[in-house]
Scaffold this motif. Structure first.
Motif, PDB file in Angstrom:
ATOM      1  N   SER A  33       0.910  -1.294  -0.039  1.00 34.64           N
ATOM      2  CA  SER A  33      -0.110  -0.109   0.126  1.00 34.64           C
ATOM      3  C   SER A  33       0.963   1.193   0.089  1.00 34.64           C
ATOM      4  O   SER A  33       1.847   1.331   0.648  1.00 34.64           O
ATOM      5  CB  SER A  33      -0.796   0.151   1.389  1.00 34.64           C
ATOM      6  N   GLU A  37      -2.653   5.936  -1.174  1.00 34.26           N
ATOM      7  CA  GLU A  37      -3.768   5.204  -1.123  1.00 34.26           C
ATOM      8  C   GLU A  37      -4.465   5.640   0.263  1.00 34.26           C
ATOM      9  O   GLU A  37      -5.657   5.544   0.298  1.00 34.26           O
ATOM     10  CB  GLU A  37      -3.593   3.732  -1.158  1.00 34.26           C
ATOM     11  N   TRP A 114      -6.819   2.725   7.806  1.00 33.97           N
ATOM     12  CA  TRP A 114      -7.147   1.477   7.274  1.00 33.97           C
ATOM     13  C   TRP A 114      -8.106   0.556   7.947  1.00 33.97           C
ATOM     14  O   TRP A 114      -8.560  -0.402   7.448  1.00 33.97           O
ATOM     15  CB  TRP A 114      -5.977   0.552   6.918  1.00 33.97           C
TER      16      TRP A 114
END
Length: 137
Positions: A33, A37, A114
């Motif tokens: 990642s 992102e 996340w």
């Protein structure tokens, strides 16, 4: 998923290249990642940096890595952390509370972009620990 203890290597700008190399050595599945992102940096030079990568190879071997943000000090050789990850919130928060006692919390254990809870601390012996509780609020 049981709680896992994993090495976590920090790089300055070449985590992607390093992890692809480790994948060529050990095989396995590699995920990555970027800073962009998860919108963890406003610095255009950091957008393609690796925020988190994980190599899962045969035999349960797991190696994690990331690029160190430009705003944080980086020293080769002092670039390894120990990562605790799992789903048992009580167990992992218990570890966190003991590890941070007498040390310092570099990043509080709280909700991360996340979706998990994440924190970083340096224990009283100078060891950097990362704790990630999957799905925790």
């Amino acid at each position: 998923m049981p709680t896992r203890l994993n090495p976590y290597i920090g790089f300055r700008d070449n985590a992607k290249e390093a992890m692809e190399f480790y994948q060529s050595v050990f095989g396995g599945d590699l995920t990555r990642s970027t800073f962009a992102e998860y919108q963890v940096s406003d610095d255009p030079a950091e957008q393609d940096k690796t925020m988190h990568s994980q190599l899962e190879a045969a035999g349960g071997m797991v190696l994690m890595a990331a690029d160190t943000p430009n705003t944080m000090e980086y020293q080769a050789g002092g670039n390894v952390s120990v990562s605790l990850s799992g789903e048992d919130e009580d167990e992992l928060r218990g570890y966190w509370n003991k590890l941070v006692e007498g040390g310092t919390a570099a990043m509080p254990l709280e909700k991360a972009p996340w979706g998990d809870s994440f924190g970083m601390c340096v224990d009283k012996f100078g060891v950097t620990w990362m704790v990630n509780i999957a799905g925790a609020a």
